[in-house]
Motif scaffolding. Structure first.
Motif, PDB file in Angstrom:
ATOM      1  N   TYR A  64       0.843  -1.188   0.000  1.00 24.90           N
ATOM      2  CA  TYR A  64       0.000   0.000   0.000  1.00 24.90           C
ATOM      3  C   TYR A  64       0.881   1.240   0.000  1.00 24.90           C
ATOM      4  N   SER A  66       0.200   4.198   1.265  1.00 23.60           N
ATOM      5  CA  SER A  66       0.155   4.983   2.503  1.00 23.60           C
ATOM      6  C   SER A  66      -0.569   4.190   3.583  1.00 23.60           C
ATOM      7  N   LYS A  68      -3.108   5.258   5.244  1.00 25.37           N
ATOM      8  CA  LYS A  68      -4.545   5.421   5.015  1.00 25.37           C
ATOM      9  C   LYS A  68      -5.061   4.402   4.009  1.00 25.37           C
ATOM     10  N   ALA A  69      -4.303   4.190   2.937  1.00 29.01           N
ATOM     11  CA  ALA A  69      -4.721   3.210   1.926  1.00 29.01           C
ATOM     12  C   ALA A  69      -4.768   1.813   2.529  1.00 29.01           C
ATOM     13  N   ASP A  72      -7.772   1.668   4.952  1.00 29.72           N
ATOM     14  CA  ASP A  72      -9.026   1.679   4.177  1.00 29.72           C
ATOM     15  C   ASP A  72      -9.287   0.329   3.531  1.00 29.72           C
TER      16      ASP A  72
END
Length: 142
Positions: A64, A66, A68-69, A72
């Motif tokens: 990923y 980041s 956040k990614a 998520d």
């Protein structure tokens, strides 16, 4: 029971504690702003612009871009950078509190010394007065 609770709630130390908690909450906002707005950008500059919040390890498969990614997507991640940010923030807050408390203690000590110097020590009896008192006591015994 209601009267006991009222007596407990109205004790001075309970009210002092409540005031301390309220001031602590307000102080937390100030310190958080100080850390995030002033000190963390300096730390970021010193470390070459590294954003600690994007340092993480994915447990399992997938890559990923980041944190956040990854979150998520529902991936299990170890958030090393968030932890590092928290440790750095804690150390900065602890240092600032140390400096504040140290300054307050020094000011308090200076005030106590000033008050002690201002109040003269009570004058004790002179050597002649003590000898006269001893003479009088001996004269009474004889």
């Amino acid at each position: 029971m209601l009267r006991e609770f009222q007596e407990f709630a109205m004790k001075g130390n309970v009210l002092d504690m409540a005031v301390g908690i309220i001031i602590g909450a307000a102080f937390t906002t100030i310190v958080t702003t100080l850390v995030n707005g002033i000190f963390m950008p300096v730390v970021g500059y010193i470390t070459g612009g590294v954003d600690f919040t994007d340092i993480f390890t994915v447990l399992g498969e997938g890559e990923y871009a980041s944190l956040k990614a990854a979150t998520d997507a529902g991936a299990a991640v170890i958030q090393w950078g968030v932890f590092a940010n928290s440790v750095i923030s804690f150390l900065i807050v602890a240092w600032i509190l140390f400096l504040i408390i140290r300054t307050m203690n020094r000011a308090k000590d200076a005030l106590v010394k000033k008050e002690a110097a201002a109040a003269p020590a009570p004058a004790g009896p002179t050597q002649e007065e003590l000898l006269a008192e001893i003479r009088d006591l001996l004269a009474k015994r004889a």
